[in-house]
Design an enzyme around this catalytic site. Structure first.
Site, PDB file in Angstrom:
ATOM      1  N   THR A  86      42.910  30.065  32.223  1.00 44.32           N
ATOM      2  CA  THR A  86      41.753  30.558  31.460  1.00 44.32           C
ATOM      3  C   THR A  86      42.313  31.378  30.300  1.00 44.32           C
ATOM      4  O   THR A  86      42.269  32.612  30.335  1.00 44.32           O
ATOM      5  CB  THR A  86      40.821  31.442  32.324  1.00 44.32           C
ATOM      6  OG1 THR A  86      41.625  32.404  33.024  1.00 44.32           O
ATOM      7  CG2 THR A  86      40.030  30.638  33.312  1.00 44.32           C
ATOM      8  N   ARG A 153      50.646  39.479  42.362  1.00 43.66           N
ATOM      9  CA  ARG A 153      51.495  40.056  41.309  1.00 43.66           C
ATOM     10  C   ARG A 153      52.662  39.116  41.067  1.00 43.66           C
ATOM     11  O   ARG A 153      53.311  38.682  42.018  1.00 43.66           O
ATOM     12  CB  ARG A 153      52.066  41.409  41.743  1.00 43.66           C
ATOM     13  CG  ARG A 153      51.102  42.557  41.665  1.00 43.66           C
ATOM     14  CD  ARG A 153      51.656  43.729  42.425  1.00 43.66           C
ATOM     15  NE  ARG A 153      51.969  43.332  43.802  1.00 43.66           N
ATOM     16  CZ  ARG A 153      52.827  43.950  44.595  1.00 43.66           C
ATOM     17  NH1 ARG A 153      53.491  45.001  44.168  1.00 43.66           N
ATOM     18  NH2 ARG A 153      53.042  43.535  45.826  1.00 43.66           N
ATOM     19  N   CYS A 260      47.905  39.195  32.737  1.00 41.77           N
ATOM     20  CA  CYS A 260      46.640  39.495  33.434  1.00 41.77           C
ATOM     21  C   CYS A 260      45.907  40.719  32.898  1.00 41.77           C
ATOM     22  O   CYS A 260      44.792  40.589  32.386  1.00 41.77           O
ATOM     23  CB  CYS A 260      46.927  39.665  34.918  1.00 41.77           C
ATOM     24  SG  CYS A 260      47.804  38.268  35.599  1.00 41.77           S
TER      25      CYS A 260
END
Ligand code: UGA
Length: 431
Positions: A86, A153, A260
């Protein structure tokens, strides 16, 4: 259970391999032929510690396969995870085109019940969009949508998947909940947080925004210590011991980066803006973090008396954090570019991220890449530590003649460094 995972990027691969590890039969589907053939011959296109070993194990156990054929993969699997990218649009919102294309393709190819679960990080409301799209594409298909955000992570993804703090599932009916509960049956039931879809989507963005705010908070406390004094390590430890605050993510540094936090906080701000909600706290986290990266290059410049032109700087670390080759939004890259613009000669190194950095910094002829910290430090005027790799914690200082360090990750004890004869500057040190 038979599971299809669409998208063999970071999230899809880690999830697919881990689903296989906990006993499911997984098919990872990707449109990229060369990626799929690499994976079929055991080559992992990303750097993630431990992943290759688990892949070999699940391949040997015949629990996973890789394919470009979505139709065949869908045939036997009731659960389909969408784990495609995305990327960030120009306006900061999340580009949903890959997610929606995958949903449409499922609708076109499926001929039996499907639970379509979004693992990609998507804005609140995407589940509803997917539902509408699938109903419009294939009105007779028996299906439900769900959200199951990932909290992996980079560099610690296997552990995060296999030992999660919580597993969030956003569902619209009991059947979906049962399927997801079965998929995660290996984990203690109290780890499952069941909500509606929009809440699950929001949980992901809220978690990342909160963590980013926590980091910015401790970075600003370090700024205060640099002016008025105070020991940032003790401060961080003491506030973290308050269980309401918690000790994790209170390490001051050069600012957060990666694929992120920066992307997700822009995306949540976008959702808020579209809905005319003001998220002023999250807004200021963005400002605080982007200013920080520039301030770090000023800090380095100060350590060299205010002028970096012609100075030789050893830059240890390019990745946005240790144990990854990812340089997206890496503070080290911003710092290298800032110093290069000011005329410094930079000798940069990183255990994993050199190739990616070369591409990113190609325009700067005064950024040179070398294989290790010792080569970078030869004849250096200053050493800058930008990423907290273990190998930098274990440096053999007897092999380094430069005695000036700016440590942006606070890896060492100041007293010890003084004993070793270093002029040692760190985050939170009073100037
Ligand atoms: C982050 C979250 O931690 C994951 O839970 C989430 O699933 C993931 O984003 C995602 O959305 O996919 P990641 O980006 O891999 O994971 O990296 P983090 O370990 O969270 O670090 C992010 C940045 O914060 C790094 O630049 C790191 O150096 C910085 N950081 C972290 C600090 O400066 N101080 C800290 O105390 C912790």
């Amino acid at each position: 259970m038979k599971i299809t995972v669409i998208g063999s990027g970071y999230v899809g691969l880690v999830s697919g391999i881990c689903f296989a590890k906990i006993g499911h039969e997984v098919v990872c589907v990707d449109k990229d032929n060369s990626k799929i053939s690499k994976l079929n011959s055991g080559v992992i296109p990303i750097y993630e510690p431990g992943l290759k070993e688990v892949l070999d194990e699940v391949v040997a156990a015949k629990k996973i396969s890789f394919s470009t054929n979505l139709k065949a993969a869908l045939q036997n699997s009731p659960a389909v995870f969408i784990a495609v990218g995305t990327p960030q649009d120009e306006d900061g919102s999340a580009d949903l085109s890959y997610v929606l294309a995958a949903a449409k393709e499922i609708a076109e190819l499926a001929d039996s019940y499907k639970l379509i679960i979004t693992k990609s990080t998507v804005p609140a409301g995407t589940g509803a969009k997917i539902k509408k799209l699938i109903s419009a594409t294939s009105p007779d298909l028996d299906f439900a949508v769900a959200s199951n955000p990932e909290f992996l992570r980079e560099g610690a993804a296997l552990d995060d998947f296999l030992n999660p703090d919580r597993i969030v599932i956003g569902v619209e009916d009991k059947k979906s909940q049962q399927i997801l509960a079965e998929i995660y049956a290996k984990f203690p039931t109290e780890k499952l947080v069941v909500s509606d879809i929009i809440t699950a989507e929001l949980i992901k963005y809220a978690s990342n925004s909160f963590l980013a705010a926590k980091i910015s908070f401790i970075n600003e406390m370090a700024d205060l210590c640099e002016i008025i004094g105070g020991d940032i390590k003790k401060l961080s430890k003491a506030i973290g011991l308050d269980s309401r605050i918690g000790e994790k993510f209170l390490n001051p540094g050069p600012g957060f980066g990666g694929s992120c936090f920066p992307k997700d906080i822009m995306a949540i701000l976008n959702v808020a803006k579209e809905n005319k909600v003001e998220l002023s706290l999250i807004n200021s986290v963005i400002t605080s973090n982007s200013q920080r990266k520039i301030r770090m290059s000023e800090k380095i410049s100060q350590a060299l008396g205010g002028e970096v032109r012609g100075k030789k700087i050893a830059l240890l670390g390019l990745a946005f954090k240790a144990n990854t080759d990812d340089i997206r939004y890496s503070p080290a890259i911003v710092i290298a570019a800032e110093l290069a613009k000011k005329g410094a000669e930079i000798f940069a190194t990183d255990p994993e991220a050199i190739e990616n950095s070369k591409r990113e910094l190609v325009e700067f002829k005064n950024v040179h890449f070398v294989s290790d910290a010792y080569k970078a430090s030869t004849d250096a005027d200053l050493i800058v530590i930008a990423t907290e790799w273990q190998t930098y914690r274990e440096l053999d200082f007897s092999k380094i003649s430069c005695r000036k360090i700016v440590d942006l990750r606070n890896l060492f004890e100041a007293e010890k460094m003084a004993e070793l004869g270093f002029e040692y500057s760190f985050i939170g040190k009073k100037n």
